[in-house]
Design a protein around this motif. Structure first.
Motif, short mmCIF file in Angstrom:
data_model
loop_
_atom_site.label_atom_id
_atom_site.label_comp_id
_atom_site.label_asym_id
_atom_site.label_seq_id
_atom_site.Cartn_x
_atom_site.Cartn_y
_atom_site.Cartn_z
N GLY A 1 -3.37 70.70 -5.78
CA GLY A 1 -2.85 69.55 -6.13
C GLY A 1 -1.44 69.45 -6.10
N GLY A 2 -0.78 70.70 -6.66
CA GLY A 2 0.33 70.87 -6.91
C GLY A 2 0.99 70.39 -8.39
N TYR B 1 -11.92 72.06 -0.84
CA TYR B 1 -12.59 71.51 -2.30
C TYR B 1 -11.26 71.55 -2.88
N SER B 2 -11.36 70.86 -4.17
CA SER B 2 -10.29 70.50 -5.18
C SER B 2 -10.52 71.05 -6.41
N ASN B 3 -9.41 71.62 -6.74
CA ASN B 3 -9.40 72.01 -8.16
C ASN B 3 -8.97 71.00 -9.14
N ASP C 1 -8.22 55.85 -5.65
CA ASP C 1 -8.12 55.76 -4.31
C ASP C 1 -6.93 56.62 -3.77
N ALA C 2 -6.11 56.71 -4.48
CA ALA C 2 -4.93 57.67 -3.90
C ALA C 2 -5.45 59.14 -3.82
N PHE C 3 -6.41 59.50 -4.68
CA PHE C 3 -7.00 60.87 -4.76
C PHE C 3 -7.78 61.16 -3.48
N ALA C 4 -8.84 60.18 -3.44
CA ALA C 4 -9.66 60.12 -2.05
C ALA C 4 -8.94 60.18 -0.83
N ASN C 5 -7.85 59.29 -0.83
CA ASN C 5 -7.31 59.25 0.36
C ASN C 5 -6.51 60.53 0.58
N TYR C 6 -5.99 61.31 -0.55
CA TYR C 6 -5.26 62.55 -0.48
C TYR C 6 -6.07 63.58 0.19
N LEU C 7 -7.18 63.55 -0.32
CA LEU C 7 -8.21 64.83 0.18
C LEU C 7 -8.61 64.66 1.55
N THR C 8 -8.75 63.39 2.09
CA THR C 8 -9.25 63.05 3.35
C THR C 8 -8.04 63.11 4.29
N ASP D 1 -15.48 69.04 -1.25
CA ASP D 1 -16.00 69.05 -2.57
C ASP D 1 -14.77 68.24 -3.40
N PRO D 2 -14.93 67.04 -3.91
CA PRO D 2 -13.79 66.68 -4.66
C PRO D 2 -13.55 67.29 -5.99
N PHE D 3 -14.70 68.14 -6.45
CA PHE D 3 -14.63 68.55 -7.99
C PHE D 3 -14.90 70.13 -7.92
N ASN D 4 -14.68 70.53 -8.93
CA ASN D 4 -14.72 72.24 -9.29
C ASN D 4 -14.90 72.29 -10.89
#
Length: 466
Positions: free
Chosen positions: A82-83, A134-136, A164-171, A188-191
């Motif tokens: 994420g940063g 995956y995202s922490n 929406d921005a989070f989903a767009n960032y990951l993809t 995986d968007p979760f941890n």
């Protein structure tokens, strides 16, 4: 008559060894379990540190990913950082993974995360072939707390205006890597979303999602984003990397049916829980691939660490029956109390040599011999993992004596037409995947073996071709 006498004596000898044995192990090739995809590791946090150390990173990559020089791990979990807020300085060493989108109105910085990216491609070059992203945590500026370590008082931390921005960032990250030669099969968007361990100013990235409706919305938005970017054919959603097997089982139950169409894989960590069989059954009923996607243990130079690791593998592979088994991070920063690495390293000093622990060889007893495509098959003994390669006609047994005394094992392989075979062992007796002298005979389909205390033995049988 002489031949009959010899046969009779061998049979009596076999019967006596059975009577005196501590273990009677029977392998049944007709009771077939999961087809195995591979062994793996997460790249965070070690890759973020060691990827910047040219003097040792190739050796580290060989030890972890190369099958001839090391563990041969082929399943790679890549953390989309994420940063954190650049003014924050509270992350553990290696835990401050850079993100690709440093602010809301910034352009993507595709030069970011260079160290972890080095290890990602080094893994691929050495044979890794299954990749998961995956995202922490979301980027700090998408969070409620303004910190990618977690919310205030462990609260859910993704601001709903940025779903929406989070989903767009990951993809977007997945799409960019696809152009660079890495296809993430799952995202995986979760941890550990319901663990309540992720607090503002913590030592690593983390984000709670305790609301089922929030998780449903995120999965739907990530799936939609993959679809609209033309990625869904190659990348699907995995879910939810809960801390325990039981929590994974219960979290699955709150996901709506219309959202589940985007989910191809259930990921569970194995830091606790007893519902292994139940989670396996629900994944099979739902038609989802099942991974044990994270577990780890306190490092030790003693054989006890190898035994604990082996016990976990045996319990998971025999009862949870995942198609992949992933260690948390194989390499860890050397520090008292929280060092879980099979290999120790100094993340702050590139001149410090890597410390290969005995537990590394305990893991190697599995990873070197049970390879992708092998089918796990039935053994009546909880301390034995059996795997069969139908293509190369190879049977592999990994047998663990977890007790403090030696044991006599009788291993029954009467269901197989055995040709040549060999055995390797790791123990406290200065044995590190040591090839043992071939002093055993298969008599009436049984091998009589004295297993040293606290040892792991791997048997490799080549079957006769007809």
């Amino acid at each position: 008559m002489a031949g009959f006498k010899i046969r009779f004596l061998l049979t009596i000898s076999t019967l006596l060894s059975i009577v005196n044995a501590n273990k009677l192990v029977f392998i049944d090739p007709n009771d077939r379990w999961q087809v195995f995809e591979g062994w793996g590791t997460s790249l965070c946090w070690f890759a973020n540190a060691l990827g910047g150390f040219p003097d040792i990173r190739n050796q580290a990559a060989d030890l972890v990913f190369d099958i001839s020089k090391g563990l041969g791990l082929n399943v790679i979990r890549y953390n989309i950082g994420g940063g954190d807020d650049p003014s924050h300085h509270h992350m553990r060493i290696g835990g401050d993974v850079p993100g690709f989108l440093p602010c809301e109105n910034c352009d993507y910085d595709w030069t970011s995360d260079a160290n972890q990216r080095w290890f990602l491609f080094a893994a691929k070059d050495r044979g890794a072939d299954i990749f998961e992203a995956y995202s922490n945590s979301p980027p700090y500026w998408m969070t409620n707390s303004g910190c990618s370590a977690g919310g205030s008082n462990f609260a859910d931390n993704l601001n709903f205006t940025y779903y929406d921005a989070f989903a767009n960032y990951l993809t977007d990250v997945v799409e960019w890597y696809s152009l660079e030669g890495i296809t993430f099969r799952t995202l995986d968007p979760f941890n550990e979303p319901t663990l309540r361990a992720w607090n503002v100013n913590g030592s690593q990235e983390g984000c709670s999602f305790n609301d089922c409706s929030a998780m449903n919305t995120i999965i739907r938005k990530v799936g939609d984003s993959l679809y609209f970017k033309g990625l869904l054919g190659n990348t699907s959603v995995s879910f939810a990397d809960e801390n325990t097997i039981d929590q994974e089982f219960f979290t699955i139950s709150c996901i709506e049916n219309n959202v589940m169409s985007y989910v191809s894989q259930y990921n569970t960590h194995a830091y606790g829980g007893a519902l292994r069989g139940e989670l396996h059954d629900i994944s099979k009923l739902d038609g989802k691939r099942l991974w044990m996607s994270e577990s780890g243990f306190t490092a030790s130079e003693e054989m006890s660490a190898s035994i604990e690791l082996s016990k976990q593998i045996l319990n998971d592979m025999r009862n949870l029956k995942p198609v992949a088994w992933v260690y948390w991070q194989v390499i860890e920063h050397i520090q008292p109390g929280i060092d879980w690495g099979l290999i120790g390293a100094d993340f702050s000093n590139s001149s410090t040599s890597l410390d290969i622990r005995l537990a590394y060889y305990g893991f190697l007893q599995y990873t070197r011999f049970i390879r992708p495509g092998y089918q796990i098959i039935s053994s009546n003994d909880e301390d034995t993992l059996a795997a069969y390669d139908a293509i190369n006609k190879t049977l592999v047994l990994v047998c663990t004596n977890k007790n403090n005394i030696s044991e006599v094992w009788n291993i029954n392989v009467t269901m197989f037409d055995i040709g040549l075979f060999s055995a390797y062992r790791t123990s406290n007796n200065n044995e590190k995947l040591t090839l043992l002298p071939n002093t055993w005979f298969i008599i009436d389909g049984i091998i009589n073996y004295e297993s040293p205390a606290n040892s792991i033995t791997t048997w490799v049988f080549n079957l006769k071709l007809h």
